[in-house]
Design an enzyme around this catalytic site. Sequence first.
Site, PDB file in Angstrom:
ATOM      1  CE  LYS A  81      45.798  50.858  25.268  1.00  0.00           C
ATOM      2  NZ  LYS A  81      45.526  51.230  26.584  1.00  0.00           N
ATOM      3  CB  SER A 156      42.527  49.575  27.937  1.00  0.00           C
ATOM      4  OG  SER A 156      43.339  50.624  28.127  1.00  0.00           O
ATOM      5  CB  SER A 180      44.871  50.962  30.881  1.00  0.00           C
ATOM      6  OG  SER A 180      43.405  51.114  31.018  1.00  0.00           O
TER       7      SER A 180
END
Length: 488
Positions: A81, A156, A180
């Site tokens: 990420k 996210s 997330s």
Amino acid sequence: MGMDLLELTAVELSGKIKAGEATVMEAAAAVLKRIKEKDGAYRCYITVDEDAVMERAKEIQEKINKGHLTGPLAGVPVAVKDNICTKGMLTTCASKMLGNFVPVYTAEAVLRLEEAGALMIGKTNMDEFAMGSTTETSAYGETKNPWNTGRVPGGSSGGSAAAVAARECFAALGSDTGGSIRQPASFCGVVGIKPTYGTVSRYGLIAYGSSLDQIGPIGKDVTDCAALLEVIASYDKKDSTSLKREDTNFTSALVDDVEGMKIGIPREYFGDGLETEVKEAVLGAAHMLEEKGAVLEEFDLSLAEYAIPAYYTIAAAEASSNLERFDGIKYGYRTEDYEGLHLMYKKSRSQGFGAEVKRRIMLGSFVLSSGYYDAYYLKALKVKALIKQAFDEAFAKYDLILGPTAPTTAPVLGKSLADPIKMYLGDIYTVSANLAGLPGISLPCGKDSEGMPIGLQLMGDCLKEKDIIRAAYAYEKARGPFGSAETE
């Protein structure tokens, strides 16, 4: 050959590579080819480092040949990420603010992966600064759900979950501040674990809510996630919230046995706002565990409705203080034309941050301001303590808590940001684990009538990852293969 490799799980791929039935270079080439073909449509990645990937693949292969790398992730292409720092490689947090930021060090969790012989492919798309539940707040455009490109992948960590679902990597790292990792895993039909707070070092994770943030794995199945978590879990003196843990051999919990396990089902998690199809799939999964010998019981989990307001108050407060470092001076975006320092700060931040990030900074600054500090922030911290207490009481009776990961399947693209409060309420089942520091896992337990994946969430007591991994593994065995996103 290449396409067949992509169907394997991470652990299966590593086994094949170590047995000499495939090479790291073949796996890397297959993933890069897949990204070229598919990522234009899905936008899972912000940065892919092609030349470096092939170079590093050769190095890893040599180490495997010499017997230096023997772990379950050796040779496996993984994604990271884009709020997790990687030395010499763009790390943007999907924000204009960090559009040119190249870190000078690598996050501890990524170093652990590299030591284990995993091959980092690139950095995945996300909600800007991890603020959002849909990956639509990214400054680089939204990621699309590989099961249906008209839907969001969740957020996210939407880029990481979508990349695993689209077979553009074998596993990925995400971060979880209020769900997330688990919520996008649920929407994308993959598995995600949020570890106990302090299990994985936050060194090199760009902070959003420091008391809530945790890095964790996203994979195709429970085995891959357990293997990944075992590699990245570590005590790190560079992180003051890091825990010294003895019991991080998580793969030892991959046992198909839930006989006598006590599972609590909170009544509050099955009330209004939960889609019928989600409810049925989750209760169906609970029934399967019961058939395998688990003991199920409904109970009242008090304070459930206070989790969202407490979470958003605390997360926004911590965000407003964590994001004050992005001022256009030291690194990141700086406005072109300004007069004087004050205007430079103002314009750099106004132009550099997106709307959702600004919303949370303003909310956070408000709840921390004098006169409101006690009424909001302090009260939220007290509620957080009470929520932790409610879970302590529940875990005195139960080994696990079972519920949905999210109240719905993946929403349609373009609908969520118009109603932020509704979007915040979508985190109802996930935020409690972050407030109480608990481990949680999401894994697929069915599909709705439109073919979209439904996620089952299992939460354990602090440091009890092995319980949730064991139950998740047993359920996965009973469920059988879930299938993958129809991306062909």
